[in-house]
Motif scaffolding. Structure first.
Motif, PDB file in Angstrom:
ATOM      1  N   LYS A 135      -9.709   1.520  58.252  1.00 15.34           N
ATOM      2  CA  LYS A 135      -9.891   2.161  59.559  1.00 15.34           C
ATOM      3  C   LYS A 135     -10.415   1.148  60.568  1.00 15.34           C
ATOM      4  CE  LYS A 135     -12.482   5.833  61.889  1.00 15.34           C
ATOM      5  NZ  LYS A 135     -13.577   6.826  61.764  1.00 15.34           N
ATOM      6  N   GLU A 136     -11.379   0.347  60.144  1.00 18.95           N
ATOM      7  CA  GLU A 136     -11.952  -0.664  61.037  1.00 18.95           C
ATOM      8  C   GLU A 136     -10.897  -1.701  61.434  1.00 18.95           C
ATOM      9  OE1 GLU A 136     -15.399  -4.107  60.881  1.00 18.95           O
ATOM     10  OE2 GLU A 136     -15.640  -2.335  59.625  1.00 18.95           O
TER      11      GLU A 136
ATOM     12  N   GLY B 215     -12.768   2.915  54.790  1.00 19.23           N
ATOM     13  CA  GLY B 215     -13.413   2.533  56.049  1.00 19.23           C
ATOM     14  C   GLY B 215     -13.004   1.166  56.535  1.00 19.23           C
TER      15      GLY B 215
ATOM     16  N   ARG C 116      -7.706  -1.237  61.691  1.00 17.68           N
ATOM     17  CA  ARG C 116      -6.789  -0.627  62.655  1.00 17.68           C
ATOM     18  C   ARG C 116      -7.426  -0.552  64.054  1.00 17.68           C
ATOM     19  NH1 ARG C 116      -2.545   0.807  59.863  1.00 17.68           N
ATOM     20  NH2 ARG C 116      -2.791   1.525  57.713  1.00 17.68           N
ATOM     21  N   GLU C 117      -8.719  -0.204  64.099  1.00 20.84           N
ATOM     22  CA  GLU C 117      -9.410  -0.132  65.390  1.00 20.84           C
ATOM     23  C   GLU C 117      -9.422  -1.501  66.073  1.00 20.84           C
ATOM     24  OE1 GLU C 117     -13.295   1.439  64.772  1.00 20.84           O
ATOM     25  OE2 GLU C 117     -12.621   3.517  64.581  1.00 20.84           O
TER      26      GLU C 117
ATOM     27  N   ARG D 141     -16.527  -0.128  69.051  1.00 20.99           N
ATOM     28  CA  ARG D 141     -15.104   0.090  68.788  1.00 20.99           C
ATOM     29  C   ARG D 141     -14.345  -1.218  68.953  1.00 20.99           C
ATOM     30  NH1 ARG D 141     -10.241   1.405  71.066  1.00 20.99           N
ATOM     31  NH2 ARG D 141      -8.964   2.843  69.839  1.00 20.99           N
TER      32      ARG D 141
ATOM     33  N   GLN E 114       0.528   5.782  52.914  1.00 22.63           N
ATOM     34  CA  GLN E 114      -0.233   6.825  53.602  1.00 22.63           C
ATOM     35  C   GLN E 114       0.304   8.217  53.286  1.00 22.63           C
ATOM     36  OE1 GLN E 114       0.181   5.209  57.504  1.00 22.63           O
ATOM     37  NE2 GLN E 114      -1.456   3.712  57.192  1.00 22.63           N
TER      38      GLN E 114
ATOM     39  N   GLU F 289      -8.045   7.345  51.231  1.00 20.11           N
ATOM     40  CA  GLU F 289      -8.223   7.599  52.666  1.00 20.11           C
ATOM     41  C   GLU F 289      -7.224   6.843  53.544  1.00 20.11           C
ATOM     42  OE1 GLU F 289     -12.254   6.904  53.818  1.00 20.11           O
ATOM     43  OE2 GLU F 289     -13.045   8.475  52.506  1.00 20.11           O
ATOM     44  N   ASP F 290      -7.094   5.536  53.353  1.00 25.34           N
ATOM     45  CA  ASP F 290      -6.174   4.753  54.179  1.00 25.34           C
ATOM     46  C   ASP F 290      -5.971   3.403  53.506  1.00 25.34           C
ATOM     47  OD1 ASP F 290      -4.541   3.899  56.210  1.00 25.34           O
ATOM     48  OD2 ASP F 290      -6.121   3.652  57.702  1.00 25.34           O
TER      49      ASP F 290
END
Length: 971
Positions: free
Chosen positions: A773-774, A770, A776-777, A46, A671, A747-748
């Motif tokens: 998402k990565e 993806g 943002r993480e 993460r 979004q 998706e994002d």
């Protein structure tokens, strides 16, 4: 409750199960020694883009070791911790993938048993607990255990870890079993910088029988293996390479469950333990191969036993990774998992002669073996099977075709020649064959790949990708028709290419896109600016077809890639590397694996994953265009865009800098459109009609007639109706690109860069799905790190090294935040905070240094009252502090000339001096420092008034004498 009888007789039924062994480890530390038991972290790291997979038990505790843990984080409460961590070592720095199956102990997935102390216990307790567990709970014979410790390193000024040695001796380990080893074996480092320290390893002798196996420790012997590593983190490796003591000492231990079970179940191979035997039995039931016998090397005829080990290991990895959200894919960890799955499928199919579906059929057995320890496997068993079956079916089709291609090529090769690079490239680029799999299949036939030629093709492809569409990359003379060739085609009545099949795709069941097949005829070939009817094997050329489903590079969207085959000749792939449009003709850049002729009938296969990624990013570009206009105003106009499979770039005019708040608002608008899952409507309409639409978005370029309209959420016919204002409320654009059919598939979207190209024009870069998402993480994790530093900065720090470390941490975070893919609005926020923190840290360091310098200066002033020359040695943490002491002395004793030396723990001696202005020009500080530092085999420099340098401690006494003699000669 702590003990069981573990019979020393090999294969005894009294041996504990793997589940009992794991449970005993956790209970021992939790119940007997007060450790907090934590669940395993997911194998997907993460917020750490440097890691593909979690590959060690300590990964989740890095912030504690680095001192960056957030003061409000749950991690702060941890003092003693124990767990069993799921780990994957495949790809990246720690990569065991290619070794799995060849021996009996390498794995891609393994479990790491570990206990940790964060500023609590240290060497005495850690070694004592380990010895108690191994000898009293697990009842391993003491005479079979050997321990190693750090033997020191004079070059680093590190003495042997005698403290650790003495602990083992007090525990009763014979001196002949306590062995020193150098830095490479017994000193552990997290990275180039950061926490590190000596470690002690516990090794087990499988043979025993009263022999002394000390000579076999750390020698790679399969008879004497390491089972446990205890790391004592007591130093910090600084940027310049020096080691400083850590304010808090930590313990980090790791013991591979698989090796421990092998020892306790009296086996010599991990695959003979009950972690693997149920899976190996299930493989045997599902295939037509003989039973597993544990053979390796030449004894393993047909590599059947290797196949058993590969499949058993890889299916465990697949189950764990898919459960933790890593699916077979096309980049990063997903690409590695795809390779693992394909390697397992190939061994199932070709070596074990298993029918399709064997791999997925093993999932219930894996769940049975690991499910009690990791309940998430049980919950996700059906999803794991579905994903494995789906990917297996796709690969088996490619595998069979690839095998036939290799067979056919080998039959046509001259004896003693290398396998042609262009065929390997077509397998690699078109069918997604990993290079190692191609090498393996060739190795089985005793043939080598022409690696030099293959590497040239890889390099050309990399240059083409890096250079972009206008780079004039190799092969451009084969894809851009010159004016004479274009006239020749038109004069010969060669029809323009029908490329409408590129839009022939639908959204099928389970939300998957289905692309229609396409057959075509080769009309003409183009090479070196010349039209040709035939092109030979190994040559790169442009192929003009009567029709195509490949998207040619246009409208800011990258071209498709893929391959074509001749009808009736399934075993020859012609890779399509790029596609271009010129005068109505679509030119496919192809490497001819065999002779290609005009008139050949071909079938076309688009790289669907790449196409879908481009479609996603192109639709996202339209969403972004609409959102920018909504947030920044209707006057915002597009100035350019570029869509690739990886990301999208969008240029637009703006009256000023885009603020953090505006970037956030743009992302929120996008979004919202994604969550609404709007239908993407597309239709071709007359250009004059399209241009009348109020609010239609178009760039300043020539459009074909009819033109394609892309409308989000509103049917094109509604947009075209007279006086319709629909295009003002949604995204409506003139666009020839390929798009998703519904916005939800994006998706994002995360904007990861925004900057002004020139005044009035900004450029944003964004990623989707993806990747978003990565990003943002990663952004969230970095925000927590910055918040942690900020809170620690507010605490009252009186230690200069501690404040300097905080300052370095801020500097490191500043670089990471600037270079890491993360939301741009968050980057700007963090950069503002970090800039302020850096100022605060620098000011604090200077203040503390001045305070320390004042104290030392006062002592020296009292010692050398009103003397014209002050020469002495003092302790100082840095050259900066030493210089400040010199300055303070000269300020408070204006007529004095001062030279101070400061020996360091590393063996270096720092030098700083200042000469009174009344002594100039005869007395120069620079000359003084050079004379002194030369005596210490060092260097110095500066001005006539102030100078500094350094040297070696061995010459320090002579340097002090030289300093005094030099000063006396000048005064």
């Amino acid at each position: 409750p702590w003990r069981w009888r573990c019979s020393p007789r090999r294969g005894s039924a009294a041996c504990p199960s793997a589940g009992q062994i794991r449970a005993a480890f956790l209970r021992f530390f939790e119940e007997r020694h007060g450790h907090r038991r934590l669940p395993s972290a997911p194998v997907r790291p993460r917020g750490d883009p440097r890691l593909l997979f979690v590959n060690a038990g300590m990964n989740q505790f890095k912030p504690i070791f680095l001192g960056t843990v957030h003061p409000r984080s749950e991690l702060v409460q941890h003092r003693r911790v124990v767990n069993s961590q799921k780990c994957v070592r495949a790809g990246g720095k720690h990569n065991d993938l290619e070794d799995v199956g060849r021996d009996t102990y390498h794995h891609t997935f393994f479990e790491m048993l570990g206990n940790w102390s964060f500023g609590d216990y240290f060497k005495e307790e850690a070694c004592s607990m380990a010895w108690e567990l191994l000898t009293e709970v697990y009842e391993i014979p003491r005479d079979r255990l050997y321990v190693t410790y750090f033997g020191g390193d004079p070059s680093l000024g590190l003495s042997a870890d005698e403290e650790c040695r003495d602990v083992w001796l007090r525990l009763g380990v014979p001196a002949s079993h306590v062995l020193p080893f150098p830095l490479k074996d017994n000193f552990w480092e997290m990275g180039d910088t950061g926490p590190c320290g000596p470690c002690t390893e516990i090794h087990y002798d499988h043979v025993g029988g009263g022999r002394n196996a000390a000579a076999l420790v750390n020698q790679g012997s399969p008879d004497v293996v390491e089972i446990w590593n205890l790391v004592f983190m007591q130093y910090s490796r600084e940027v310049e390479g020096s080691l400083l003591p850590l304010p808090q000492h930590h313990v980090d231990t790791g013991m591979g469950l698989e090796r421990l079970v092998t020892v306790l179940q009296n086996k010599r191979s991990n695959y003979d333990t009950d972690l693997f035997t149920p899976i190996l039995d299930a493989i045997h039931k599902g295939c037509r191969a003989p039973r597993y016998q544990g053979l390796v090397g030449n004894a393993d005829v047909g590599r059947v036993n290797m196949a058993y080990r590969v499949v058993a290991d890889h299916v465990r990895t697949l189950c764990v990774c898919i459960t933790d959200g890593i699916y077979p894919g096309f980049s990063g960890a997903e690409l590695v998992l795809r390779r693992i799955l394909r390697r397992a499928v190939r061994f199932c199919s070709e070596v074990l002669q298993a029918p399709p579906g064997l791999l997925a059929s093993l999932v219930p057995t894996v769940v049975e073996v690991l499910g009690d320890a990791y309940p998430e496997l049980t919950r996700n068993a059906n999803q794991i099977k579905d994903i494995i079956n789906e990917n297996e079916a796709a690969f088996l089709s490619s595998l069979e075709r690839g095998r036939r291609i290799i067979e056919r090529t080998v039959q046509q090769m001259e004896p003693s020649t290398n396998f042609p690079a262009e065929v390997a490239w077509s397998l690699y680029g078109s069918l997604g064959f990993p290079l190692d799999l191609i090498d393996l299949m060739l190795e089985e036939k005793g043939i080598s790949l022409d690696s030099a030629a293959f590497n040239e093709l890889v390099l050309e492809d990399a240059k083409r990708k890096a250079g972009g569409p206008q780079a004039g990359e190799p092969g451009s003379t084969n894809t851009h028709l010159d004016v004479h060739s274009l006239a020749q085609l038109q004069g010969s009545k060669v029809p323009a290419t029908d490329d409408s099949p590129k839009y022939a795709y639908t959204l099928g069941q389970h939300g998957r896109y289905e692309f229609s097949p396409c057959q075509a005829t080769v009309l003409m070939l183009y090479r070196d600016q010349c039209l040709q009817k035939e092109v030979g094997a190994g040559q790169r050329c442009g192929v003009i077809l009567d029709r195509t489903n490949f998207y040619a590079q246009q409208g800011g969207q990258d071209s498709d890639q893929g391959y074509m085959i001749r009808l009736g000749q399934q075993d020859v792939l012609f890779p399509v590397e790029s596609v271009h449009l010129c005068g109505g003709y679509v030119i496919h850049e192809v490497t001819a694996v065999e002779t290609l002729r005009a008139g050949d009938q071909v079938q076309l296969f688009v790289d669907e994953a790449r196409r879908l990624a481009c479609m996603t990013n192109h639709t996202a570009t339209h969403l972004l265009n609409f959102a920018l206009r909504r947030v920044l105003g209707d006057s915002t106009e597009q100035r350019g865009s570029h869509v690739t499979a990886e990301r999208l770039r969008f240029d637009f005019d703006t009256k000023g800098h885009v603020t953090v708040e505006q970037l956030q608002q743009v992302e929120h608008v996008v979004q919202d459109l994604i969550q609404k899952n709007e239908v993407v409507h597309m239709a071709e309409v007359p250009l004059t009609l399209a241009r009348r639409v109020q609010g239609v978005r178009a760039v300043d370029e020539g459009y074909p007639d009819p033109v394609r309209i892309v409308s989000l959420g509103v049917p094109v016919e509604n947009v075209l109706t007279c006086d319709s204002k629909a295009a003002m409320q949604t995204s409506v654009e003139l666009c020839c690109g390929t798009h998703l059919l519904q916005t939800g598939s994006v998706e994002d979207l995360a904007i990861i860069s925004e900057r002004q190209l020139v005044k009035g024009i900004s450029r944003v870069i964004a990623v989707t799905g993806g990747r978003a998402k990565e990003a943002r993480e990663v952004g969230q994790c970095l925000a927590m790190e910055v918040d942690s530093v900020s809170l620690r900065m507010k605490q009252r720090i009186t230690s200069i090294p501690e404040m300097q470390n905080l300052s370095k941490e801020v500097g490191h975070l500043t670089k990471v935040v600037a270079s890491t893919a993360m939301p741009q609005w968050q980057r700007k926020e963090l950069q503002t905070v970090l800039k302020a923190l850096q100022r605060t840290a620098n000011t604090a360091v200077k203040k503390l240094e001045l305070q320390q310098a004042e104290k030392v200066a006062q002592i020296l002033l009292a010692k050398y009252c009103n003397q014209p020359v002050i020469i002495d040695t003092i302790p100082a943490d840095s050259l900066s502090i030493l210089m400040k002491v010199v300055n303070q002395l000269c300020d408070k004793s204006p007529g004095a000339s001062v030279l101070l030396l400061s020996p360091q723990a590393s063996g270096e001696v720092l030098c700083a001096c200042q000469v009174s202005k009344s002594c100039l020009p005869g007395f120069s500080a620079a000359d003084w420092a050079v004379a002194v530092c030369t005596q210490m085999e060092g260097k110095a420099g500066g001005s006539p008034i102030v100078a500094k340098g350094s040297g070696n401690a061995k010459g320090m006494q002579g340097a002090l004498t030289t300093a005094l003699e030099f000063a006396q000669s000048k005064l």
